[in-house]
Design a protein around this motif. Structure first.
Motif, PDB file in Angstrom:
ATOM      1  N   TYR A   5       0.731  -1.205  -0.244  1.00 35.93           N
ATOM      2  CA  TYR A   5       0.047   0.075   0.123  1.00 35.93           C
ATOM      3  C   TYR A   5       0.951   1.221  -0.063  1.00 35.93           C
ATOM      4  N   SER A   6       0.683   2.099  -0.724  1.00 42.24           N
ATOM      5  CA  SER A   6       1.087   3.532  -0.554  1.00 42.24           C
ATOM      6  C   SER A   6       0.477   4.740   0.214  1.00 42.24           C
ATOM      7  N   GLN A   7       1.241   5.274   0.867  1.00 46.46           N
ATOM      8  CA  GLN A   7       0.410   6.524   1.555  1.00 46.46           C
ATOM      9  C   GLN A   7       0.733   7.856   1.084  1.00 46.46           C
ATOM     10  N   THR A   8       0.040   8.775   1.052  1.00 52.24           N
ATOM     11  CA  THR A   8       0.321  10.071   0.438  1.00 52.24           C
ATOM     12  C   THR A   8      -0.563  11.091   1.086  1.00 52.24           C
ATOM     13  N   ILE A   9       0.076  12.029   1.674  1.00 52.36           N
ATOM     14  CA  ILE A   9      -0.389  13.323   2.601  1.00 52.36           C
ATOM     15  C   ILE A   9      -0.991  14.246   1.383  1.00 52.36           C
ATOM     16  N   ILE A  10      -2.308  14.750   1.923  1.00 51.91           N
ATOM     17  CA  ILE A  10      -3.097  15.661   0.799  1.00 51.91           C
ATOM     18  C   ILE A  10      -3.138  16.876   2.029  1.00 51.91           C
ATOM     19  N   ARG A  11      -2.788  18.151   1.425  1.00 55.58           N
ATOM     20  CA  ARG A  11      -3.081  19.189   2.330  1.00 55.58           C
ATOM     21  C   ARG A  11      -3.634  20.251   1.338  1.00 55.58           C
ATOM     22  N   GLY A  12      -4.617  21.042   2.121  1.00 56.12           N
ATOM     23  CA  GLY A  12      -5.219  22.022   1.223  1.00 56.12           C
ATOM     24  C   GLY A  12      -6.358  22.578   1.903  1.00 56.12           C
ATOM     25  N   ASP A  13      -7.295  23.789   1.330  1.00 59.97           N
ATOM     26  CA  ASP A  13      -8.361  24.227   1.996  1.00 59.97           C
ATOM     27  C   ASP A  13      -9.608  23.436   1.497  1.00 59.97           C
ATOM     28  N   SER A  14     -10.134  22.607   2.500  1.00 59.84           N
ATOM     29  CA  SER A  14     -11.282  22.161   2.153  1.00 59.84           C
ATOM     30  C   SER A  14     -12.679  23.002   1.650  1.00 59.84           C
ATOM     31  N   LYS A  65     -15.954  15.552   7.931  1.00 53.71           N
ATOM     32  CA  LYS A  65     -16.109  15.349   9.386  1.00 53.71           C
ATOM     33  C   LYS A  65     -14.664  14.968  10.169  1.00 53.71           C
ATOM     34  N   PRO A  66     -14.243  15.171  11.145  1.00 55.92           N
ATOM     35  CA  PRO A  66     -13.085  14.808  12.037  1.00 55.92           C
ATOM     36  C   PRO A  66     -13.167  13.317  12.080  1.00 55.92           C
ATOM     37  N   CYS A  67     -12.109  12.582  12.175  1.00 59.01           N
ATOM     38  CA  CYS A  67     -12.061  11.241  12.109  1.00 59.01           C
ATOM     39  C   CYS A  67     -12.903  10.337  11.430  1.00 59.01           C
ATOM     40  N   THR A  68     -13.032  10.459  10.361  1.00 58.49           N
ATOM     41  CA  THR A  68     -13.678   9.828   9.265  1.00 58.49           C
ATOM     42  C   THR A  68     -12.912   9.521   8.193  1.00 58.49           C
ATOM     43  N   SER A  69     -13.757   8.634   7.250  1.00 59.45           N
ATOM     44  CA  SER A  69     -12.834   8.209   6.118  1.00 59.45           C
ATOM     45  C   SER A  69     -13.681   7.801   4.739  1.00 59.45           C
ATOM     46  N   VAL A  70     -13.259   7.902   3.775  1.00 61.79           N
ATOM     47  CA  VAL A  70     -14.208   7.489   2.644  1.00 61.79           C
ATOM     48  C   VAL A  70     -13.259   6.393   1.808  1.00 61.79           C
ATOM     49  N   VAL A  72     -11.406  -0.086   1.647  1.00 59.97           N
ATOM     50  CA  VAL A  72     -10.298  -0.536   2.453  1.00 59.97           C
ATOM     51  C   VAL A  72      -9.389  -1.300   1.570  1.00 59.97           C
ATOM     52  N   ARG A  73      -9.831  -2.151   0.699  1.00 57.44           N
ATOM     53  CA  ARG A  73      -8.812  -2.838  -0.149  1.00 57.44           C
ATOM     54  C   ARG A  73      -8.217  -2.113  -1.299  1.00 57.44           C
ATOM     55  N   ASN A  74      -8.747  -1.045  -1.780  1.00 57.55           N
ATOM     56  CA  ASN A  74      -8.359  -0.441  -3.003  1.00 57.55           C
ATOM     57  C   ASN A  74      -7.930   1.038  -2.852  1.00 57.55           C
ATOM     58  N   ARG A  75      -8.687   2.005  -2.393  1.00 54.58           N
ATOM     59  CA  ARG A  75      -8.429   3.280  -2.041  1.00 54.58           C
ATOM     60  C   ARG A  75      -9.014   3.894  -0.911  1.00 54.58           C
ATOM     61  N   ARG A  76      -8.718   4.689  -0.074  1.00 50.49           N
ATOM     62  CA  ARG A  76      -9.157   5.101   0.969  1.00 50.49           C
ATOM     63  C   ARG A  76      -8.581   6.424   1.034  1.00 50.49           C
ATOM     64  N   ILE A  77      -9.419   7.632   1.620  1.00 56.33           N
ATOM     65  CA  ILE A  77      -8.950   8.745   2.046  1.00 56.33           C
ATOM     66  C   ILE A  77      -9.554   9.040   3.403  1.00 56.33           C
ATOM     67  N   ILE A  78      -8.402   9.573   4.588  1.00 54.17           N
ATOM     68  CA  ILE A  78      -8.713   9.388   5.989  1.00 54.17           C
ATOM     69  C   ILE A  78      -8.436  10.707   6.239  1.00 54.17           C
ATOM     70  N   TRP A  98      -5.115  15.143   4.867  1.00 52.39           N
ATOM     71  CA  TRP A  98      -5.660  13.990   4.900  1.00 52.39           C
ATOM     72  C   TRP A  98      -4.799  12.868   4.325  1.00 52.39           C
ATOM     73  N   LEU A  99      -4.989  11.618   4.547  1.00 57.58           N
ATOM     74  CA  LEU A  99      -3.917  10.714   4.128  1.00 57.58           C
ATOM     75  C   LEU A  99      -4.769   9.586   3.113  1.00 57.58           C
ATOM     76  N   LEU A 100      -4.251   9.609   1.775  1.00 55.06           N
ATOM     77  CA  LEU A 100      -4.628   8.812   1.110  1.00 55.06           C
ATOM     78  C   LEU A 100      -3.854   7.531   0.957  1.00 55.06           C
ATOM     79  N   VAL A 101      -4.430   6.454   1.287  1.00 58.30           N
ATOM     80  CA  VAL A 101      -3.808   5.136   1.462  1.00 58.30           C
ATOM     81  C   VAL A 101      -4.544   4.411  -0.046  1.00 58.30           C
ATOM     82  N   SER A 102      -3.496   3.899  -0.787  1.00 58.99           N
ATOM     83  CA  SER A 102      -3.953   3.132  -1.972  1.00 58.99           C
ATOM     84  C   SER A 102      -3.235   1.923  -2.285  1.00 58.99           C
TER      85      SER A 102
END
Length: 95
Positions: free
Chosen positions: A34-43, A63-68, A71-77, A84-88
């Motif tokens: 899995y790769s992890q990428t930090i995303i930063r910006g103005d929501s 919302k705080p402490c949520t993700s979309v 789990v097996r392919n791509r998730r933003i936390i 945000w943390l993009l895990v893919s």
């Protein structure tokens, strides 16, 4: 001739799979490839939100402490109000 090296993860020496056969309610295991990428910006910036959705296929969780995502392919936390943390999962060609 190319030498073939054994690839190990940072936790390989812990032999987690061998230790996980207990009655302990908590289990720790690695999620390999899995790769992890930090995303930063103005929501609140619509262009930023649109760009992230276009690139990842997922909306940013607001919302705080949520993700979309899946789990097996791509998730933003959600990590913070502007982070945000993009895990893919890596494709076979990336391994």
């Amino acid at each position: 001739m190319t030498e073939i090296h054994l690839q190990q993860t940072a936790l390989a020496h812990r032999h987690l799979k061998a230790k996980s056969k207990t009655n302990n309610p908590v289990e720790i295991s690695e999620c390999l490839n899995y790769s992890q990428t930090i995303i930063r910006g103005d929501s609140s910036n619509q262009q930023f939100n649109s760009a992230i959705k276009k690139v990842t296929g997922l909306p940013l969780p607001k919302k705080p402490c949520t993700s979309v995502g899946n789990v097996r392919n791509r998730r933003i936390i959600w990590m913070g109000p502007n982070e945000w943390l993009l895990v893919s999962a890596q494709s076979k060609s990336q391994k």
